[in-house]
Scaffold this motif. Sequence first.
Motif, short mmCIF file in Angstrom:
data_model
loop_
_atom_site.label_atom_id
_atom_site.label_comp_id
_atom_site.label_asym_id
_atom_site.label_seq_id
_atom_site.Cartn_x
_atom_site.Cartn_y
_atom_site.Cartn_z
N GLU A 157 0.82 -1.21 0.00
CA GLU A 157 0.00 0.00 0.00
C GLU A 157 0.85 1.27 0.00
O GLU A 157 0.31 2.37 0.00
CB GLU A 157 -0.93 0.00 1.21
CG GLU A 157 -1.96 -1.12 1.20
CD GLU A 157 -2.93 -1.00 0.04
OE1 GLU A 157 -3.22 0.14 -0.36
OE2 GLU A 157 -3.38 -2.04 -0.47
N GLY A 158 2.17 1.11 0.05
CA GLY A 158 3.06 2.27 0.03
C GLY A 158 3.40 2.83 1.39
O GLY A 158 4.04 3.88 1.48
N ARG A 159 3.00 2.16 2.49
CA ARG A 159 3.35 2.62 3.84
C ARG A 159 4.80 2.28 4.13
O ARG A 159 5.24 1.15 3.93
CB ARG A 159 2.44 1.97 4.88
CG ARG A 159 1.00 2.42 4.82
CD ARG A 159 0.15 1.72 5.87
NE ARG A 159 0.70 1.86 7.20
CZ ARG A 159 1.05 0.83 7.98
NH1 ARG A 159 0.89 -0.41 7.57
NH2 ARG A 159 1.51 1.04 9.18
N VAL A 160 5.57 3.26 4.60
CA VAL A 160 6.99 3.07 4.87
C VAL A 160 7.15 2.21 6.11
O VAL A 160 6.63 2.53 7.18
CB VAL A 160 7.69 4.43 5.06
CG1 VAL A 160 9.16 4.22 5.38
CG2 VAL A 160 7.53 5.29 3.82
N LEU A 161 7.89 1.10 5.97
CA LEU A 161 8.14 0.18 7.07
C LEU A 161 9.58 0.22 7.56
O LEU A 161 9.85 -0.14 8.71
CB LEU A 161 7.81 -1.26 6.64
CG LEU A 161 6.39 -1.52 6.14
CD1 LEU A 161 6.24 -2.98 5.76
CD2 LEU A 161 5.36 -1.12 7.18
N PHE A 162 10.50 0.62 6.70
CA PHE A 162 11.90 0.65 7.09
C PHE A 162 12.64 1.61 6.18
O PHE A 162 12.36 1.70 4.98
CB PHE A 162 12.52 -0.75 6.98
CG PHE A 162 14.01 -0.79 7.21
CD1 PHE A 162 14.52 -0.68 8.51
CD2 PHE A 162 14.90 -0.90 6.16
CE1 PHE A 162 15.89 -0.70 8.73
CE2 PHE A 162 16.27 -0.92 6.37
CZ PHE A 162 16.75 -0.83 7.66
N CYS A 163 13.59 2.33 6.77
CA CYS A 163 14.45 3.23 6.02
C CYS A 163 15.86 3.05 6.58
O CYS A 163 16.09 3.23 7.77
CB CYS A 163 13.98 4.68 6.19
SG CYS A 163 14.52 5.78 4.89
N SER A 164 16.79 2.67 5.73
CA SER A 164 18.11 2.29 6.19
C SER A 164 18.99 3.51 6.45
O SER A 164 18.71 4.61 5.95
CB SER A 164 18.79 1.41 5.13
OG SER A 164 19.19 2.19 4.02
N PRO A 165 20.08 3.33 7.22
CA PRO A 165 21.09 4.38 7.28
C PRO A 165 21.65 4.65 5.89
O PRO A 165 21.61 3.79 5.01
CB PRO A 165 22.16 3.79 8.22
CG PRO A 165 21.45 2.74 9.00
CD PRO A 165 20.39 2.19 8.09
N VAL A 166 22.17 5.84 5.68
CA VAL A 166 22.60 6.23 4.34
C VAL A 166 23.98 5.69 4.03
O VAL A 166 24.78 5.41 4.92
CB VAL A 166 22.58 7.76 4.18
CG1 VAL A 166 21.19 8.31 4.41
CG2 VAL A 166 23.58 8.43 5.12
N ARG A 167 24.23 5.54 2.74
CA ARG A 167 25.52 5.18 2.18
C ARG A 167 25.88 6.22 1.13
O ARG A 167 25.00 6.92 0.60
CB ARG A 167 25.46 3.80 1.55
CG ARG A 167 25.21 2.67 2.53
CD ARG A 167 26.49 2.32 3.29
NE ARG A 167 27.48 1.81 2.36
CZ ARG A 167 28.79 1.77 2.60
NH1 ARG A 167 29.25 2.26 3.73
NH2 ARG A 167 29.63 1.28 1.72
N PRO A 168 27.17 6.36 0.79
CA PRO A 168 27.53 7.31 -0.28
C PRO A 168 26.82 7.00 -1.58
O PRO A 168 26.48 5.85 -1.88
CB PRO A 168 29.05 7.12 -0.40
CG PRO A 168 29.49 6.62 0.93
CD PRO A 168 28.35 5.77 1.43
N GLY A 169 26.58 8.03 -2.39
CA GLY A 169 25.81 7.86 -3.60
C GLY A 169 26.42 6.92 -4.62
O GLY A 169 25.72 6.41 -5.50
N SER A 170 27.73 6.65 -4.54
CA SER A 170 28.37 5.74 -5.49
C SER A 170 28.08 4.28 -5.17
O SER A 170 28.41 3.40 -5.96
CB SER A 170 29.89 5.97 -5.49
OG SER A 170 30.43 5.75 -4.19
N CYS A 171 27.49 3.99 -4.02
CA CYS A 171 27.19 2.62 -3.62
C CYS A 171 26.03 2.08 -4.46
O CYS A 171 24.99 2.73 -4.59
CB CYS A 171 26.84 2.57 -2.14
SG CYS A 171 26.44 0.92 -1.51
N ALA A 172 26.19 0.89 -5.03
CA ALA A 172 25.13 0.28 -5.84
C ALA A 172 23.98 -0.19 -4.95
O ALA A 172 24.17 -0.49 -3.78
CB ALA A 172 25.69 -0.89 -6.64
N ASP A 173 22.79 -0.26 -5.54
CA ASP A 173 21.62 -0.69 -4.79
C ASP A 173 21.80 -2.10 -4.24
O ASP A 173 21.46 -2.38 -3.08
CB ASP A 173 20.38 -0.64 -5.69
CG ASP A 173 19.95 0.78 -6.01
OD1 ASP A 173 20.39 1.69 -5.29
OD2 ASP A 173 19.19 0.97 -6.97
N THR A 174 22.31 -3.01 -5.07
CA THR A 174 22.49 -4.39 -4.61
C THR A 174 23.53 -4.47 -3.50
O THR A 174 23.38 -5.26 -2.56
CB THR A 174 22.92 -5.28 -5.78
OG1 THR A 174 24.07 -4.70 -6.43
CG2 THR A 174 21.82 -5.42 -6.80
#
Length: 293
Positions: A157-174
């Motif tokens: 439904e689009g409800r946010v359940l988790f948001c991770s700590p940030v990583r530098p923008g060069s880090c790949a999603d996987t």
Amino acid sequence: MSSEVIGELIAEVGPLWHEQHQTRLTARSRQRAVGAGAKHRFVFIDRLLATLVSLRHGTTHDVLACWFGVDRSTIARAIGEVRPLLAQRGCTVAPGIGCALLPRSSSYLGANGQTGIINGTEIRVRRPAAGHKDRDKFVSGKTKQNTVKSMVVTDDEGRVLFCSPVRPGSCADTTQARQLGLTELLADGPFLEILADAGYQGMGAQTGGRVVTPPHRKFKKNAPAWYEERHEQQRKTHSSRRIRVEHGIAHLKNWRALTRHLGRREHMSDIVQAVAGLLSHQQTASLSRGIRG
């Protein structure tokens, strides 16, 4: 935010802040008894409100200092104390039930038979100074700008359940997903369907098909007309299923603190997780009021 949600935040975070304050007072040798000396004129409720205004509207510390009648350094110190407490709360998945860790969000999805959706979101930050080590590690290959990246998990439904700590923008999603332990969590746990975009290609095979990504293109050249039509239809179907995570991220980006950050990059993890927790708390409160109504 509604007055009911702010009241719940005061009741939940207030005792934690007072405990933290008392611990800080007793952690060092003192010549005065604890509680002696000048008293706070900037009370906790005002500190919480200043933090909320800063996160929601991106108001500068100078403006907040004028509004509350205190010094700028007092505002900076107050936000620095309250913001980590808001980040530690995690997201609210149900009234009175928090979810600060990725395993708890996956357990919630599995227990309720829901499909999870993951995606990475990037936030622009200031570039490190010239001559700084690893100056280019924040440059995103996608946006070609200096960013930090966070992985967002929502339900169908689009409800946010988790948001991770940030990583530098060069880090790949996987790479970010593996560092968070998502591969092991899905491979060893019960079956749970996770929808993802093409940035997570390859994780399906590592998780026993639990991570579903857009279909691969089998014909590079001279594809039959029937294949082009079917492939496009499959991609549209997958995109329509996972569009809810984009809606959830859009709600996060409505908070001005996440549109572009001009402060210290070290604070971004707390900012992202605090905003995600506040947004999910508001969404859960609105949903529960709608059910009661």
